[in-house]
Design a protein around this motif. Structure first.
Motif, PDB file in Angstrom:
ATOM      1  N   LEU A  69       0.722  -1.067  -0.066  1.00  0.00           N
ATOM      2  CA  LEU A  69      -0.065   0.052  -0.020  1.00  0.00           C
ATOM      3  C   LEU A  69       0.922   1.229  -0.055  1.00  0.00           C
ATOM      4  CD1 LEU A  69      -2.881  -1.166   2.341  1.00  0.00           C
ATOM      5  CD2 LEU A  69      -3.028  -0.955  -0.215  1.00  0.00           C
ATOM      6  N   TRP A  72       1.373   1.612  -3.557  1.00  0.00           N
ATOM      7  CA  TRP A  72       0.045   2.178  -4.355  1.00  0.00           C
ATOM      8  C   TRP A  72      -0.069   3.455  -3.949  1.00  0.00           C
ATOM      9  CZ3 TRP A  72      -3.625  -2.491  -4.614  1.00  0.00           C
ATOM     10  CH2 TRP A  72      -4.713  -2.056  -5.391  1.00  0.00           C
ATOM     11  N   GLU A  73       0.126   3.970  -2.764  1.00  0.00           N
ATOM     12  CA  GLU A  73      -0.238   5.250  -2.528  1.00  0.00           C
ATOM     13  C   GLU A  73       0.904   6.293  -3.465  1.00  0.00           C
ATOM     14  OE1 GLU A  73      -0.168   8.560   1.230  1.00  0.00           O
ATOM     15  OE2 GLU A  73       0.290   6.256   1.828  1.00  0.00           O
ATOM     16  N   ILE A 111      -6.129  11.247  -1.230  1.00  0.00           N
ATOM     17  CA  ILE A 111      -5.302  10.229  -1.058  1.00  0.00           C
ATOM     18  C   ILE A 111      -5.357   9.418  -0.032  1.00  0.00           C
ATOM     19  CG2 ILE A 111      -2.912   9.436  -1.709  1.00  0.00           C
ATOM     20  CD1 ILE A 111      -2.784  11.770  -3.886  1.00  0.00           C
ATOM     21  N   CYS A 112      -4.843  10.105   1.119  1.00  0.00           N
ATOM     22  CA  CYS A 112      -4.946   9.746   2.411  1.00  0.00           C
ATOM     23  C   CYS A 112      -6.231   8.907   3.050  1.00  0.00           C
ATOM     24  CB  CYS A 112      -4.515  10.801   3.525  1.00  0.00           C
ATOM     25  SG  CYS A 112      -2.846  11.513   3.431  1.00  0.00           S
ATOM     26  N   MET A 115      -6.327   5.709   1.204  1.00  0.00           N
ATOM     27  CA  MET A 115      -5.532   4.470   1.633  1.00  0.00           C
ATOM     28  C   MET A 115      -5.536   4.304   2.799  1.00  0.00           C
ATOM     29  SD  MET A 115      -3.480   4.537  -1.247  1.00  0.00           S
ATOM     30  CE  MET A 115      -2.714   2.898  -0.250  1.00  0.00           C
ATOM     31  N   VAL A 158       0.297   5.581   6.314  1.00  0.00           N
ATOM     32  CA  VAL A 158      -0.227   6.589   5.218  1.00  0.00           C
ATOM     33  C   VAL A 158       0.461   7.983   5.045  1.00  0.00           C
ATOM     34  CG1 VAL A 158      -2.353   7.815   4.714  1.00  0.00           C
ATOM     35  CG2 VAL A 158      -2.300   5.230   5.167  1.00  0.00           C
ATOM     36  N   GLY A 161       3.732   7.264   3.547  1.00  0.00           N
ATOM     37  CA  GLY A 161       3.618   7.076   1.955  1.00  0.00           C
ATOM     38  C   GLY A 161       3.469   8.478   1.261  1.00  0.00           C
ATOM     39  N   SER A 181       9.034   4.779  -3.549  1.00  0.00           N
ATOM     40  CA  SER A 181       8.074   4.326  -2.791  1.00  0.00           C
ATOM     41  C   SER A 181       8.481   2.613  -2.448  1.00  0.00           C
ATOM     42  CB  SER A 181       6.700   4.081  -3.160  1.00  0.00           C
ATOM     43  OG  SER A 181       6.747   3.296  -4.220  1.00  0.00           O
TER      44      SER A 181
END
Length: 230
Positions: A69, A72-73, A111-112, A115, A158, A161, A181
């Motif tokens: 993740l 992904w973020e 986005i946060c 996630m 998160v 990220g 990332s």
């Protein structure tokens, strides 16, 4: 604010993301169970010379989900922010009668939010699936999860990220954003401080989260004051 969020949501197909999330979690569940079978002393697929598993299957799956993740973020950051700056399509958005800082904040909050939802859904999925599988395969093990610790770790992951945003915006590069990332995912999965990865330690998770939040704040400040013509 709500209208801005709806506007941003129209740009991304959440349905496809949910389908991809499900597929990724299935793969991680199977991979974690298979790894546990290899490392377990009494697993169905024993490998000579390997020590017994140091992690229960659920913890291993959680660590893999966390790493996934984070990457992904970075993909979402690239799509929502970095690519728009790189192609200068952000200029059109900034013609709206809304403060630039508010527009950028909406993107980051969205986005946060996505996630955090993904972390929650993935945690529930892994716990449910592995608890079910453990009834039939003794090498698949689960341990009771501390919900407070899990929440702190997810929130910190998160926030951490967001760090690739800082790196990606230096050169306005989506590649740099995503590659960084992967480096972050490797760092937080390091087993030197804990066999479950550094992010499994609450204090370390909080520190990582603060670092991510700090660098994202610096990035937003630069984005607000930057000259888009450059």
């Amino acid at each position: 604010m709500q209208n801005l969020v709806k506007l941003e949501l129209k740009r991304v197909s959440l349905k496809s993301h949910f389908i991809s999330l499900l597929a990724a979690n299935v793969v991680i569940t199977l991979l974690s169970a298979f790894t546990s079978s290899l490392l377990s002393a009494d697993g169905g697929v024993a490998v000579t010379g390997l020590p017994p598993a140091q992690l229960d299957t659920l913890t291993l799956a959680t660590m893999l989900v966390r790493a996934m993740l984070i990457v992904w973020e970075a993909v979402l950051i690239s799509a929502f922010i970095v690519e728009e700056y790189r192609s200068k399509t952000i200029n059109l958005l900034f013609t709206y009668p809304v403060q630039r800082g508010k527009l950028i904040a909406v993107k980051i909050i969205l986005i946060c939010g996505i996630m955090l939802l993904f972390h929650g859904l993935s945690g529930i999925f892994q716990y449910a699936c592995l608890s079910f599988i453990s009834q039939y395969f003794p090498f698949v093990t689960t341990s009771p999860a501390n919900l407070m610790t899990q929440a702190i770790t997810a929130l910190s992951a998160v926030l951490l990220g967001l760090l690739p945003l800082y790196i990606g915006m230096i050169k306005k590069s989506t590649i740099a954003t995503i590659v960084s990332s992967f480096a972050l995912a490797a760092i937080v999965s390091n087993s030197q401080g804990s066999s479950a990865g550094l992010m499994s330690i609450p204090i370390a998770a909080i520190v990582f989260g603060m670092i991510g939040a700090g660098f994202s704040a610096i990035t937003v400040r630069k984005m607000v004051s930057s000259d888009l013509s450059n």
